[in-house]
Enzyme design. Structure first.
Site, PDB file in Angstrom:
ATOM      1  N   ASP A 519      35.495  26.248   2.954  1.00  0.00           N
ATOM      2  CA  ASP A 519      34.085  25.891   3.124  1.00  0.00           C
ATOM      3  C   ASP A 519      33.965  25.129   4.455  1.00  0.00           C
ATOM      4  O   ASP A 519      34.983  24.798   5.075  1.00  0.00           O
ATOM      5  CB  ASP A 519      33.696  24.996   1.935  1.00  0.00           C
ATOM      6  N   ASP A 595      24.707  27.466   0.627  1.00  0.00           N
ATOM      7  CA  ASP A 595      23.977  26.540  -0.252  1.00  0.00           C
ATOM      8  C   ASP A 595      22.536  26.968  -0.474  1.00  0.00           C
ATOM      9  O   ASP A 595      21.606  26.406   0.099  1.00  0.00           O
ATOM     10  CB  ASP A 595      24.051  25.127   0.324  1.00  0.00           C
TER      11      ASP A 595
END
Ligand SMILES: *[C@@H]1O[C@H](CO)[C@@H](O)[C@H](O)[C@H]1NC(C)=O
Ligand SMILES: *[C@@H]1O[C@H](CO)[C@@H](O)[C@H](O)[C@H]1NC(C)=O
Length: 923
Positions: A519, A595
């Protein structure tokens, strides 16, 4: 996860401002705020200063020549190369650059295969080179290149004259006191110049509180591409927008600059986490062609379409006569690097997609488990939590393959360590999962905590492995652990070091069943400009971060991929999930759309986002089920699971402050629907796996837009709420609340019938049809003429399914024919690369169904057998069936019609999938 979360918590502590909804656009630049974009966008069409000198040379596979800028007097080298599969490459650099320019060739899977070109024609105005099928016509002055497929002009470069290649120059000296302005550097007084020096942002630039020292000054490159005959263009992911790109006439260009955008909104143009600078044009008459702009610097792409009222200036009269062809133009603008453009001339959509993956690679076949269902959360608190969640999947009869751990498993966000209070027995935890046929994925991010008690920080500091400031000091930013630095993955020594950290004796608590999630690899820097690294930082071999930004994330995942490969001694296929990506990243793992938010429009956008990725070489795409932020209600949660079950990567994930959302927390009704949804995902895994293998071989996407197979159906060109899975299934998720019917577009112009996979109800009427929907399922259809392999046993994971028998769903077309494929191997190792697999073609013609190996030399010892065959639209008056195979000989089988849905079922053929067979339908 992104900055805002932390920032939000931070604000909450200060005041009551918490979770200010939506992205803060002020954190991100507009084109006008970025000096190179501003300069390149201002170039006026039709006045290109570039001319190609007519001293070009044609040799074997190349044409080379010299370009001359009549505004600056600067000379450039141009090289046009013929490549295999209707592809050309055009490479342009300064003839005598003051310093080298970065070339993003890491993106290529290998050196492209060259193809011989010949001189076809040369006049005073132009030169034509090419092959038997395609040609490139280069005009000398003004410079332009037209690409032809046969006699059809399909693509043109610099037709609008927007090319700009800012030569590297020395900084102008300030003029002595008393005189106005600055003295231009080295400008030959004979030439008016390119105007870059007078741009106040040319030699240094500020954005908010951030200063970019720009020691090399202006060095932008830009070029326009015209897709002749195209009605739409597609590509340039990642954007949270429609699949067919929109005109940027009234907006900023599409931006490609990998950023951690907190609470991203549905916006067609803003940058997100990844960047793939490829664009495809498609038209009913013109077919498909594409341009891949190989440049890793910040890039903006303007789109103009002939459909928006003569925006495309008629600079060049492409078409003789009055018939006006549609046309879409893409204008690429990059901050640094050079011009390295690949032209893929199709003609079909699948040809063009394949041509792109021949350059940047296809995805290697993933392990079967990674196509199953993934359960993630920020965070599963401790090992008991992990155990209970996994046990509940069994308790509630839900298949699940992978449990995930986000950053909280670490000791203080120090990667390659465990928080031993919460995870005192990680090996036992992993063992408990693998005992049930499940895996674990843990997160490893690229930011390194600056902590003197952290071995990685100490090693990186002592060995000089961090990305540096210009003055040689280690760069220090702010991320999850607080003060952080970033190891430089461009340095082979650093990669080697990083790869070794995954060895099982170093990363204790892990096994070969623990896979990795990368990430924050844009990289995300909470206190950096636009939440990333300053552009004037220095990487290996003195490249500025500016030059390599968009490929930075890929360097990280490619190293992780290699680490997992080596960790298992080259025996297991790695699985890596990445947030940031570039052209070629598909070779290293899966990606997800970052996200997102638990709102209907975010569910809606997951389809066009993954379609856009899929045609751009990256099929292994998914979106967080339920949305990372916010809490989905039951209906949204159900619809999201149903939609996600038909995207290649299926994972639930959520923010630390959201409510728990494992399927059982929503009550029995929702649980039941999600259970059926997951089981259906698993039932179709043989199809998904076969499609991934076929993608690996052919490079064509796993999920596809409708026009990939129906290229003349203009009505489908902008459809992006409906996809094809392979070429046999049509999926139309429900993407709005409260619907009792949805409009489904049935392609095939009436020559194809689509069968609802639940009811086997046929839909013959082509085009948009309103069909009823219930909460229980979304409409999915199988094409007439196709055979789809399935497995229909209820299991807890893919490992448990491995030896299960197969079911074939056959849908006969009007001629009584159907075909399909099935790929089988050990689902995890690389043995398939040594011939240990079965690749089977099933063919129904009239009364005979056969199974044949497509690769006769390959073998695989499978325990799976054929359990059942369902035939929709079957031949009439079948009384029984007869199987013939080598080991079973001739076997009589029962064949029965289901009068309700007109499906003929042949039960228990019982033949092992590892042998060829045929079944005769007896009438
Ligand atoms: C592993 O499973 C056993 C049996 O269910 C359980 O008692 C134990 O706590 C588990 N260990 C971990 C670390 O989850
Ligand atoms: C799958 O199995 C279930 C339960 O045995 C059965 O009801 C259903 O008809 C089967 N479906 C197919 C397509 O074989």
């Amino acid at each position: 996860m992104s900055l805002g979360v932390r920032f939000g918590l931070f604000l909450a502590a200060l005041s009551c401002v918490y979770l200010v909804s939506g992205v803060d656009r002020n954190n991100f630049k507009t084109c006008e705020q970025s000096s190179f974009c501003r300069r390149c966008r201002k170039v006026e069409p039709g006045k290109t200063p570039y001319k190609l000198l007519n001293t070009v040379e044609v040799r074997e596979t190349d044409l080379s020549g010299e370009l001359f800028n009549q505004d600056t007097g600067v000379a450039y080298i141009l090289r046009l190369t013929g490549l295999a599969d209707n592809t050309y490459r055009v490479w342009i650099n300064e003839k005598n650059p003051l310093h080298p320019r970065f070339e993003a060739t890491f993106a290529l899977q290998s050196d492209p295969v060259p193809k011989k070109i010949k001189l076809i024609e040369q006049t005073a105005e132009y030169i034509v080179v090419g092959t038997d099928h395609t040609k490139a016509k280069l005009f000398f002055n003004p410079f332009r290149i037209d690409f032809y497929r046969g006699e059809q002009l399909v693509l043109s470069a610099n037709a609008r004259g927007l090319m700009r290649f800012e030569h590297i120059r020395t900084k102008p000296e300030p003029k002595p006191e008393g005189e106005e302005g600055e003295k231009p550097a080295e400008t030959n007084p004979e030439f008016p110049g390119d105007g870059a020096d007078s741009d106040p942002g040319a030699w240094e630039e500020n954005f908010k509180s951030h200063h970019d020292s720009k020691p090399y000054g202006p060095e932008a490159v830009a070029l326009d591409f015209s897709f002749i005959g195209a009605e739409n263009v597609y590509g340039v992911p990642e954007h949270a927008g429609s699949f067919a790109l929109k005109s940027t006439k009234k907006s900023d260009p599409y931006r490609l600059y990998n950023l951690d955008v907190f609470e991203y909104e549905i916006d067609d143009f803003m940058s997100l986490y990844g960047a793939i600078p490829v664009v495809f044009g498609h038209g009913k008459e013109s077919g498909t062609s594409g341009v891949y702009w190989q440049n890793a610097a910040e890039t903006w792409v303007d789109i103009t379409s002939s459909a928006d009222n003569n925006v495309v200036e008629s600079i060049v009269n492409f078409v003789s006569g009055s018939a006006k062809k549609p046309q879409v133009d893409a204008h690429f603008i990059s901050e640094s690097g050079l011009i390295d453009a690949f032209f893929m001339l199709g003609p079909s959509p699948l040809d063009a997609f394949r041509q792109y993956t021949r350059l940047t690679g296809s995805a290697p076949l993933p392990q079967m488990f990674s196509l199953g269902y993934h359960q993630c959360r920020w965070n599963y608190n401790d090992q008991d939590d992990v155990r209970q969640v996994a046990e509940n999947f069994d308790k509630y009869d839900l298949p699940m393959d992978v449990m995930w751990l986000d950053i909280e498993y670490t000791d203080g966000k120090k990667y390659f360590t465990w928080d031993t209070r919460k995870f005192s027995q990680p090996l036992e935890m992993v063992h408990n999962l693998t005992e049930k046929g499940r895996k674990l994925v843990v997160i490893i991010d690229p930011h390194i905590k600056r902590d003197q008690n952290y071995f990685l920080h100490n090693d990186a500091t002592n060995l000089g492995y961090y990305v540096k400031h210009r003055d040689g000091k280690d760069y220090e930013g702010w991320c999850w652990p607080g003060a952080t630095s970033y190891i430089d993955m461009f340095d082979p020594k650093v990669r080697q070091y990083y790869i070794e950290q995954y060895n099982l004796d170093k990363f204790t608590g892990t096994t070969n069943d623990v896979y990795i999630w990368n990430d924050m690899n844009e990289p995300s820097v909470f206190n950096g400009p636009e939440v990333t690294m300053p552009k004037d930082l220095i990487h290996y071999e003195n490249w500025e971060h500016r030059d390599i930004h968009n490929i930075n994330g890929m360097m990280f995942t490619s190293a992780t991929h290699e680490a997992l490969f080596r960790r298992s001694g080259g025996s297991l296929r790695p699985f890596v999930l990445t947030r940031s990506f570039f052209a070629g990243s598909q070779r290293y793992g899966a990606m997800w759309t970052g996200d997102n938010t638990g709102e209907w429009n975010h569910l809606r956008i997951s389809y066009p986002m993954c379609l856009s990725l899929a045609v751009s070489g990256f099929s292994f795409c998914g979106a967080d089920i339920g949305g990372f932020f916010k809490n989905p209600d039951n209906e949204l949660f159900i619809r999201w699971n149903q939609a996600a079950a038909w995207l290649p990567f299926m994972r639930q994930h959520s923010h630390i402050e959201t409510k728990r959302r494992e399927p059982w927390v929503f009550g029995d009704n929702t649980l039941g629907i999600v259970r059926e949804t997951l089981k259906r995902r698993y039932a179709y895994l043989p199809l998904w796996y076969t499609l991934f293998r076929e993608h690996e071989i052919s490079g064509i996407p796993v999920i596809r837009p409708i026009w990939a197979h129906y290229p003349t159906e203009s009505a489908a060109f902008t459809i992006d709420d409906e996809i094809l899975v392979g070429d046999s299934l049509l999926v139309r998720p429900v993407l709005e609340p409260g619907l009792t019917e949805v409009s489904v577009y049935f392609p095939g112009e009436g020559k194809i019938t689509w069968y609802n996979i639940d009811t086997m109800q046929p839909y013959k009427q082509p085009g948009a049809v309103s069909v009823p929907v219930t909460m229980e399922r979304i409409p999915v259809y199988q094409r007439s003429g196709s055979i789809v392999p399935k497995k229909n046993r209820s299991r807890r994971s893919t490992v448990a399914m491995k030896n299960d028998p197969y079911t074939l769903m056959v849908i006969a077309d009007d001629d009584g024919s159907a075909t399909g494929t099935l790929y089988i191997d050990d689902e995890s190792s690389f043995e398939y690369r040594h011939g240990k697999y079965l690749y089977i073609r099933f063919t129904l013609t009239g009364y005979k169904l056969t199974s044949n190996f497509m690769d006769k030399l390959a073998t695989y010892d499978t325990k799976s057998w054929l359990e059942r065959i369902d035939i929709a639209n079957p031949p009439k008056n079948i009384k029984s069936a007869q199987l013939t195979s080598k080991t079973l000989g001739i076997v009589e089988l029962e064949a029965k019609y289901n009068t309700r849905n007109n499906v003929l079922t042949v039960r228990k053929p019982g033949v092992n999938m590892g042998e060829e067979w045929s079944i005769e339908l007896i009438h």
